[in-house]
Write a protein that holds these residues in place. Sequence first.
Motif, PDB file in Angstrom:
ATOM      1  N   PHE A 127      58.902  39.495  75.719  1.00  0.00           N
ATOM      2  CA  PHE A 127      60.114  39.755  76.491  1.00  0.00           C
ATOM      3  C   PHE A 127      60.768  41.075  76.100  1.00  0.00           C
ATOM      4  N   LEU A 128      60.826  41.363  74.797  1.00  0.00           N
ATOM      5  CA  LEU A 128      61.469  42.609  74.354  1.00  0.00           C
ATOM      6  C   LEU A 128      60.710  43.835  74.861  1.00  0.00           C
ATOM      7  N   ILE A 129      59.392  43.808  74.695  1.00  0.00           N
ATOM      8  CA  ILE A 129      58.585  44.949  75.161  1.00  0.00           C
ATOM      9  C   ILE A 129      58.666  45.075  76.676  1.00  0.00           C
ATOM     10  N   ALA A 130      58.606  43.950  77.367  1.00  0.00           N
ATOM     11  CA  ALA A 130      58.690  43.969  78.830  1.00  0.00           C
ATOM     12  C   ALA A 130      60.021  44.557  79.286  1.00  0.00           C
ATOM     13  N   PHE A 131      61.106  44.204  78.600  1.00  0.00           N
ATOM     14  CA  PHE A 131      62.419  44.730  78.983  1.00  0.00           C
ATOM     15  C   PHE A 131      62.499  46.232  78.781  1.00  0.00           C
ATOM     16  N   VAL A 132      62.001  46.715  77.646  1.00  0.00           N
ATOM     17  CA  VAL A 132      62.031  48.158  77.373  1.00  0.00           C
ATOM     18  C   VAL A 132      61.211  48.925  78.407  1.00  0.00           C
ATOM     19  N   VAL A 133      60.014  48.444  78.699  1.00  0.00           N
ATOM     20  CA  VAL A 133      59.151  49.101  79.689  1.00  0.00           C
ATOM     21  C   VAL A 133      59.809  49.065  81.069  1.00  0.00           C
ATOM     22  N   ALA A 134      60.449  47.945  81.403  1.00  0.00           N
ATOM     23  CA  ALA A 134      61.102  47.820  82.708  1.00  0.00           C
ATOM     24  C   ALA A 134      62.269  48.797  82.838  1.00  0.00           C
ATOM     25  N   VAL A 135      63.051  48.964  81.767  1.00  0.00           N
ATOM     26  CA  VAL A 135      64.168  49.916  81.793  1.00  0.00           C
ATOM     27  C   VAL A 135      63.643  51.337  82.009  1.00  0.00           C
ATOM     28  N   ILE A 136      62.558  51.685  81.333  1.00  0.00           N
ATOM     29  CA  ILE A 136      61.966  53.025  81.498  1.00  0.00           C
ATOM     30  C   ILE A 136      61.507  53.218  82.939  1.00  0.00           C
ATOM     31  N   ARG A 137      60.865  52.198  83.510  1.00  0.00           N
ATOM     32  CA  ARG A 137      60.397  52.302  84.901  1.00  0.00           C
ATOM     33  C   ARG A 137      61.576  52.402  85.871  1.00  0.00           C
ATOM     34  N   LEU A 138      62.665  51.691  85.569  1.00  0.00           N
ATOM     35  CA  LEU A 138      63.852  51.768  86.407  1.00  0.00           C
ATOM     36  C   LEU A 138      64.444  53.179  86.381  1.00  0.00           C
ATOM     37  N   CYS A 139      64.502  53.780  85.197  1.00  0.00           N
ATOM     38  CA  CYS A 139      65.018  55.150  85.066  1.00  0.00           C
ATOM     39  C   CYS A 139      64.127  56.159  85.786  1.00  0.00           C
ATOM     40  N   MET A 140      62.842  55.797  85.959  1.00  0.00           N
ATOM     41  CA  MET A 140      61.910  56.683  86.656  1.00  0.00           C
ATOM     42  C   MET A 140      61.892  56.420  88.161  1.00  0.00           C
ATOM     43  N   GLY A 141      62.787  55.529  88.639  1.00  0.00           N
ATOM     44  CA  GLY A 141      62.928  55.321  90.070  1.00  0.00           C
ATOM     45  C   GLY A 141      62.285  54.071  90.622  1.00  0.00           C
ATOM     46  N   ASP A 142      61.709  53.229  89.756  1.00  0.00           N
ATOM     47  CA  ASP A 142      61.084  51.989  90.233  1.00  0.00           C
ATOM     48  C   ASP A 142      62.148  50.890  90.266  1.00  0.00           C
ATOM     49  N   ALA A 143      62.762  50.707  91.433  1.00  0.00           N
ATOM     50  CA  ALA A 143      63.872  49.766  91.542  1.00  0.00           C
ATOM     51  C   ALA A 143      63.419  48.318  91.664  1.00  0.00           C
ATOM     52  N   SER A 144      62.140  48.109  91.886  1.00  0.00           N
ATOM     53  CA  SER A 144      61.652  46.742  92.120  1.00  0.00           C
ATOM     54  C   SER A 144      61.133  46.059  90.864  1.00  0.00           C
ATOM     55  N   VAL A 145      61.124  46.756  89.728  1.00  0.00           N
ATOM     56  CA  VAL A 145      60.472  46.225  88.539  1.00  0.00           C
ATOM     57  C   VAL A 145      61.123  44.929  88.044  1.00  0.00           C
ATOM     58  N   PHE A 146      62.465  44.877  88.059  1.00  0.00           N
ATOM     59  CA  PHE A 146      63.127  43.662  87.571  1.00  0.00           C
ATOM     60  C   PHE A 146      62.923  42.497  88.528  1.00  0.00           C
ATOM     61  N   GLN A 147      62.828  42.798  89.822  1.00  0.00           N
ATOM     62  CA  GLN A 147      62.520  41.748  90.787  1.00  0.00           C
ATOM     63  C   GLN A 147      61.122  41.193  90.538  1.00  0.00           C
ATOM     64  N   ASP A 148      60.169  42.109  90.232  1.00  0.00           N
ATOM     65  CA  ASP A 148      58.798  41.681  89.938  1.00  0.00           C
ATOM     66  C   ASP A 148      58.756  40.774  88.709  1.00  0.00           C
ATOM     67  N   ILE A 149      59.555  41.134  87.703  1.00  0.00           N
ATOM     68  CA  ILE A 149      59.575  40.342  86.477  1.00  0.00           C
ATOM     69  C   ILE A 149      60.137  38.948  86.738  1.00  0.00           C
ATOM     70  N   MET A 150      61.244  38.887  87.481  1.00  0.00           N
ATOM     71  CA  MET A 150      61.847  37.577  87.750  1.00  0.00           C
ATOM     72  C   MET A 150      60.936  36.726  88.633  1.00  0.00           C
ATOM     73  N   ASP A 151      60.285  37.362  89.602  1.00  0.00           N
ATOM     74  CA  ASP A 151      59.325  36.619  90.424  1.00  0.00           C
ATOM     75  C   ASP A 151      58.201  36.063  89.557  1.00  0.00           C
ATOM     76  N   SER A 152      57.796  36.852  88.555  1.00  0.00           N
ATOM     77  CA  SER A 152      56.722  36.421  87.664  1.00  0.00           C
ATOM     78  C   SER A 152      57.138  35.219  86.817  1.00  0.00           C
ATOM     79  N   THR A 153      58.407  35.190  86.391  1.00  0.00           N
ATOM     80  CA  THR A 153      58.844  34.046  85.577  1.00  0.00           C
ATOM     81  C   THR A 153      58.745  32.748  86.357  1.00  0.00           C
ATOM     82  N   PHE A 154      59.180  32.790  87.633  1.00  0.00           N
ATOM     83  CA  PHE A 154      59.133  31.575  88.452  1.00  0.00           C
ATOM     84  C   PHE A 154      57.699  31.166  88.766  1.00  0.00           C
ATOM     85  N   SER A 155      56.873  32.153  89.137  1.00  0.00           N
ATOM     86  CA  SER A 155      55.483  31.834  89.492  1.00  0.00           C
ATOM     87  C   SER A 155      54.698  31.359  88.271  1.00  0.00           C
TER      88      SER A 155
END
Length: 408
Positions: free
Chosen positions: A11-39
């Motif tokens: 979870f910690l590594i995933a959060f750090v990588v997701a924040v970096i991707r968000l700063c690089m313009g990937d706005a869907s990364v957190f949605q992908d992560i939450m979808d992954s938790t449910f699936s």
Amino acid sequence: MVLNWIWISFFLIAFVVAVIRLCMGDASVFQDIMDSTFSSAKTGFEISLGLTGVLSLWLGIMKIGEKGGLVNTFARRLTPIFSRLFPDLPKDDPAYGHIFMNFAANMLGLDNAATPMGLKAVERMQQLNEQKERASDPMIMFLVINTSGLTLIPVSILVYRAQLGAAQPADVFIPILLATFFSTMVGLLATCLVQRIRFDRVLVLFLGGLSAVVALIIWGFTRLPAVKIGPVSTSAANIILLLVIMGFIISGIRAKINVYEAFVEGAKDGFHTAVRIIPYLVAILVGIGVFRASGAMDSLVGGIGWLVEKCGLDNRFVGALPTALMKPLSGGGARGMMIDAMTTYGVDSFVGRLACLLQGSTDTTFYILAVYFGSVNIKNTRNAVSLGLLADLAGILAAIFIGYLFFG
């Protein structure tokens, strides 16, 4: 404790990588992560329920074997070997019979048959375990050998290669056998050293005999035409499995027990076992899903490829690495990575073949630990994770080396 920190790290590594991707313009990364938790949670629940039928079937068969005396027969015959690998278990203990049946099913690639037998073995070890929340040495030895994935007949991999149009689907058979053998031997020897198990004449002869059996199988299959290796492997596995079932039933008839009632009695445990492992399975699959959806897995593979290239080494194997990195985490995920490698690079390409070797060289370490330890409520796994991952590493390195040797 190790599994606890690994799970947190997902979870910690995933959060750090997701924040970096968000700063690089990937706005869907957190949605992908939450979808992954449910699936992933849904998948864990479905896998557990899917295991119910298989667990009921094989626990019922095992109960027939117990009441018919066949399991005890296995225990007596295997005592000279298993009493050395599992010195904390009493001689002639019923656990030896369950351990043997689990190993035999794994070697034949019969995962569904192996799991219930393994659960029975761990359940018996837990009965003898004085510290109920702490993994015992026999449990660790048993699970390390399981996670090393010793498979003599990789039926499913041969089937996938045939479905994707491989010229010779079974050309990976011997390389897989060699890679998984190295994984198992490293895991077994490392665990023996950590647990200070003495290598006496009997144990040395056993390991030498196991090596001879593997060599004999390799020799036998090299005598077959390539087109016959897959069908012969599949037929052998199915015939042996049916013989096992018939042997248990006949043992029950000879012991004059009610075979049907014995089966039903054992099958009832299948549902309870499946329910017990749901929380553990959901936890590990959600952690893996978050790690993967964040892009951390892709970043890791890309970093390895860059490092290998900077060192001036051949980096062709990097295309197959996702299979290797996913295998300890998820069998289904690794299978998907293997198929993706074969379809992307070609089923008969170096990467396609190497992905098959990596898929067959080890087993799903975290899944196995979650299921087996979860079934008996073990919280302190001690060194089971590190020893299991060591066996995985040995299998991965062996698979890459053998891949270059056979197909490079």
